[in-house]
Motif scaffolding. Structure first.
Motif, PDB file in Angstrom:
ATOM      1  N   MET A   1       1.019  -0.868  -0.059  1.00 19.80           N
ATOM      2  CA  MET A   1      -0.055   0.458   0.202  1.00 19.80           C
ATOM      3  C   MET A   1       1.104   1.140   0.440  1.00 19.80           C
ATOM      4  O   MET A   1       1.703   1.360   0.627  1.00 19.80           O
ATOM      5  CB  MET A   1      -1.153  -0.134   1.161  1.00 19.80           C
ATOM      6  N   ALA A   2       0.381   2.100  -0.823  1.00 18.32           N
ATOM      7  CA  ALA A   2       1.238   3.775  -1.063  1.00 18.32           C
ATOM      8  C   ALA A   2       0.895   4.604   0.194  1.00 18.32           C
ATOM      9  O   ALA A   2       0.276   4.782   0.876  1.00 18.32           O
ATOM     10  CB  ALA A   2       1.141   3.928  -2.068  1.00 18.32           C
ATOM     11  N   GLU A   3       1.970   5.325   0.568  1.00 12.77           N
ATOM     12  CA  GLU A   3       1.672   6.525   1.742  1.00 12.77           C
ATOM     13  C   GLU A   3       1.090   6.844   1.060  1.00 12.77           C
ATOM     14  O   GLU A   3       1.088   7.803   0.743  1.00 12.77           O
ATOM     15  CB  GLU A   3       3.423   7.027   2.157  1.00 12.77           C
ATOM     16  N   PRO A   4       0.118   7.717   2.469  1.00  8.88           N
ATOM     17  CA  PRO A   4      -0.828   8.971   1.954  1.00  8.88           C
ATOM     18  C   PRO A   4      -0.362   9.870   1.412  1.00  8.88           C
ATOM     19  O   PRO A   4       0.971   9.790   1.831  1.00  8.88           O
ATOM     20  CB  PRO A   4      -1.272   9.022   3.286  1.00  8.88           C
ATOM     21  N   VAL A   5      -0.227  10.900   1.051  1.00 16.01           N
ATOM     22  CA  VAL A   5       0.053  12.073   0.506  1.00 16.01           C
ATOM     23  C   VAL A   5      -0.439  12.935   0.411  1.00 16.01           C
ATOM     24  O   VAL A   5      -1.262  13.486   1.179  1.00 16.01           O
ATOM     25  CB  VAL A   5      -0.261  12.234  -1.081  1.00 16.01           C
ATOM     26  N   LEU A   6       0.294  14.048   1.619  1.00 12.51           N
ATOM     27  CA  LEU A   6      -0.221  15.708   2.028  1.00 12.51           C
ATOM     28  C   LEU A   6      -0.204  16.830   1.628  1.00 12.51           C
ATOM     29  O   LEU A   6       1.371  16.575   1.346  1.00 12.51           O
ATOM     30  CB  LEU A   6       0.669  15.226   3.541  1.00 12.51           C
ATOM     31  N   THR A   7      -1.092  17.045   1.588  1.00  6.34           N
ATOM     32  CA  THR A   7      -1.434  19.035   0.638  1.00  6.34           C
ATOM     33  C   THR A   7      -1.775  19.896   1.831  1.00  6.34           C
ATOM     34  O   THR A   7      -3.010  19.880   2.568  1.00  6.34           O
ATOM     35  CB  THR A   7      -1.727  18.201  -0.608  1.00  6.34           C
ATOM     36  N   GLU A   8      -0.783  21.168   2.179  1.00  3.82           N
ATOM     37  CA  GLU A   8      -1.266  21.740   3.117  1.00  3.82           C
ATOM     38  C   GLU A   8      -2.058  22.632   2.300  1.00  3.82           C
ATOM     39  O   GLU A   8      -1.338  22.922   1.276  1.00  3.82           O
ATOM     40  CB  GLU A   8       0.534  22.558   3.560  1.00  3.82           C
ATOM     41  N   THR A   9      -2.997  23.152   2.818  1.00  3.35           N
ATOM     42  CA  THR A   9      -3.954  23.891   2.493  1.00  3.35           C
ATOM     43  C   THR A   9      -3.899  25.398   3.099  1.00  3.35           C
ATOM     44  O   THR A   9      -4.084  26.276   2.305  1.00  3.35           O
ATOM     45  CB  THR A   9      -5.030  23.830   2.636  1.00  3.35           C
ATOM     46  N   ARG A  10      -3.865  25.359   4.314  1.00  2.00           N
ATOM     47  CA  ARG A  10      -3.960  27.441   5.517  1.00  2.00           C
ATOM     48  C   ARG A  10      -3.858  26.869   5.975  1.00  2.00           C
ATOM     49  O   ARG A  10      -3.380  25.495   7.244  1.00  2.00           O
ATOM     50  CB  ARG A  10      -4.756  27.474   4.868  1.00  2.00           C
ATOM     51  N   ILE A  11      -2.775  28.284   7.105  1.00  2.06           N
ATOM     52  CA  ILE A  11      -2.722  28.643   8.904  1.00  2.06           C
ATOM     53  C   ILE A  11      -4.251  29.404   8.826  1.00  2.06           C
ATOM     54  O   ILE A  11      -4.103  30.416   8.103  1.00  2.06           O
ATOM     55  CB  ILE A  11      -1.616  28.679   8.670  1.00  2.06           C
ATOM     56  N   ARG A  12      -4.602  28.639   9.682  1.00  4.07           N
ATOM     57  CA  ARG A  12      -5.907  29.925   9.510  1.00  4.07           C
ATOM     58  C   ARG A  12      -6.412  29.967  11.523  1.00  4.07           C
ATOM     59  O   ARG A  12      -6.192  29.029  11.734  1.00  4.07           O
ATOM     60  CB  ARG A  12      -7.037  29.980   9.378  1.00  4.07           C
ATOM     61  N   ALA A  13      -6.184  30.859  12.758  1.00  6.66           N
ATOM     62  CA  ALA A  13      -6.875  31.212  13.734  1.00  6.66           C
ATOM     63  C   ALA A  13      -6.019  30.115  14.488  1.00  6.66           C
ATOM     64  O   ALA A  13      -6.741  29.937  15.317  1.00  6.66           O
ATOM     65  CB  ALA A  13      -8.399  31.057  13.749  1.00  6.66           C
ATOM     66  N   GLY A  14      -4.216  30.158  14.265  1.00  7.63           N
ATOM     67  CA  GLY A  14      -3.674  29.138  15.352  1.00  7.63           C
ATOM     68  C   GLY A  14      -3.449  28.071  14.950  1.00  7.63           C
ATOM     69  O   GLY A  14      -3.495  26.479  15.274  1.00  7.63           O
ATOM     70  N   VAL A  15      -3.937  27.454  13.748  1.00 12.75           N
ATOM     71  CA  VAL A  15      -4.953  25.954  12.900  1.00 12.75           C
ATOM     72  C   VAL A  15      -4.242  25.616  11.797  1.00 12.75           C
ATOM     73  O   VAL A  15      -4.492  26.749  11.001  1.00 12.75           O
ATOM     74  CB  VAL A  15      -5.957  25.729  13.509  1.00 12.75           C
ATOM     75  N   TRP A  16      -3.218  24.589  11.508  1.00 12.41           N
ATOM     76  CA  TRP A  16      -2.630  23.710  10.389  1.00 12.41           C
ATOM     77  C   TRP A  16      -3.562  23.511   9.476  1.00 12.41           C
ATOM     78  O   TRP A  16      -4.428  22.402  11.123  1.00 12.41           O
ATOM     79  CB  TRP A  16      -1.077  23.724  10.500  1.00 12.41           C
ATOM     80  N   GLU A  17      -3.624  23.542   8.064  1.00 13.03           N
ATOM     81  CA  GLU A  17      -4.905  22.649   7.657  1.00 13.03           C
ATOM     82  C   GLU A  17      -4.471  22.001   6.749  1.00 13.03           C
ATOM     83  O   GLU A  17      -3.405  22.671   5.880  1.00 13.03           O
ATOM     84  CB  GLU A  17      -5.975  23.408   7.952  1.00 13.03           C
ATOM     85  N   GLY A  18      -4.634  20.691   6.248  1.00 12.43           N
ATOM     86  CA  GLY A  18      -4.020  19.717   5.256  1.00 12.43           C
ATOM     87  C   GLY A  18      -5.082  19.090   4.800  1.00 12.43           C
ATOM     88  O   GLY A  18      -6.109  18.221   5.325  1.00 12.43           O
ATOM     89  N   ILE A  19      -4.783  18.334   3.400  1.00 16.07           N
ATOM     90  CA  ILE A  19      -5.806  16.941   3.053  1.00 16.07           C
ATOM     91  C   ILE A  19      -4.582  16.222   2.632  1.00 16.07           C
ATOM     92  O   ILE A  19      -3.632  16.407   2.849  1.00 16.07           O
ATOM     93  CB  ILE A  19      -6.236  17.865   1.101  1.00 16.07           C
ATOM     94  N   LEU A  20      -5.673  15.286   3.208  1.00 14.94           N
ATOM     95  CA  LEU A  20      -4.671  13.642   2.990  1.00 14.94           C
ATOM     96  C   LEU A  20      -5.091  12.414   2.515  1.00 14.94           C
ATOM     97  O   LEU A  20      -6.344  13.035   2.877  1.00 14.94           O
ATOM     98  CB  LEU A  20      -4.218  13.461   4.962  1.00 14.94           C
ATOM     99  N   ARG A  21      -4.273  12.171   0.987  1.00 17.42           N
ATOM    100  CA  ARG A  21      -5.120  10.845   0.454  1.00 17.42           C
ATOM    101  C   ARG A  21      -4.380  10.085   0.728  1.00 17.42           C
ATOM    102  O   ARG A  21      -3.420   9.495   0.563  1.00 17.42           O
ATOM    103  CB  ARG A  21      -4.701  11.787  -1.008  1.00 17.42           C
ATOM    104  N   ALA A  22      -4.980   9.217   0.417  1.00 23.04           N
ATOM    105  CA  ALA A  22      -4.941   7.962   1.004  1.00 23.04           C
ATOM    106  C   ALA A  22      -5.690   7.237   0.039  1.00 23.04           C
ATOM    107  O   ALA A  22      -6.938   7.346  -0.658  1.00 23.04           O
ATOM    108  CB  ALA A  22      -5.773   7.254   2.500  1.00 23.04           C
ATOM    109  N   GLU A  23      -5.901   6.225  -0.360  1.00 25.37           N
ATOM    110  CA  GLU A  23      -6.182   4.654  -0.791  1.00 25.37           C
ATOM    111  C   GLU A  23      -7.933   4.816  -0.479  1.00 25.37           C
ATOM    112  O   GLU A  23      -8.378   4.659   1.355  1.00 25.37           O
ATOM    113  CB  GLU A  23      -5.749   3.048  -0.974  1.00 25.37           C
ATOM    114  N   PRO A  24      -9.066   4.426  -1.541  1.00 31.22           N
ATOM    115  CA  PRO A  24      -9.708   5.529  -1.550  1.00 31.22           C
ATOM    116  C   PRO A  24     -11.017   3.389  -0.768  1.00 31.22           C
ATOM    117  O   PRO A  24     -10.294   2.092  -1.089  1.00 31.22           O
ATOM    118  CB  PRO A  24     -10.814   5.141  -2.593  1.00 31.22           C
TER     119      PRO A  24
END
Length: 125
Positions: A1-24
């Motif tokens: 199984m491949a490692e999930p891929v992480l993409t940063e989206t933003r930092i807002r109000a002291g919270v880092w946010e990103g999207i993690l893509r894994a195998e459906p």
């Protein structure tokens, strides 16, 4: 199984946010966030509606982690112990000097390698 891929989206109000893509259809990814070799609590991972295999990751940035200089937060898979990504916050200095961020990331990676090596040595005894 491949490692999930992480993409940063933003930092807002002291919270880092990103999207993690894994195998459906696969198991939900398990991640941890570390800063100065200490685990950051409160990271939240939730599936994204209508996007199979996509997970929203939110990491609250603790106020005690913010101080002058470069602070690097490393996001790792707890299942495979692989580094999925990182984010860096620079305070009290000009952000144009990216060399300090790179050195700080190298230090964080070296700390993780030392932990893995020590764990390997203990397991092979």
């Amino acid at each position: 199984m491949a490692e999930p891929v992480l993409t940063e989206t933003r930092i807002r109000a002291g919270v880092w946010e990103g999207i993690l893509r894994a195998e459906p259809g696969g198991p939900s990814p398990e991640v941890e966030v570390r800063h100065l070799d200490a685990r950051i609590e409160g990271a939240m991972l939730a599936s994204v509606p209508d996007r199979p295999g996509h997970w929203a990751l939110r990491v609250p940035i603790p106020a005690q982690a913010l101080s002058d200089g470069v602070q690097t937060f490393v996001i790792r898979s707890t299942a495979s112990d692989a580094t999925l990504g990182h984010f860096t916050i620079v305070t009290g200095a000009d952000r144009g000097d990216d060399l300090r961020a790179e050195v700080d990331l190298l230090r964080a990676e070296l700390d993780m390698l030392k932990r893995a090596f020590r764990r390997h040595c203990l397991e092979t005894l």
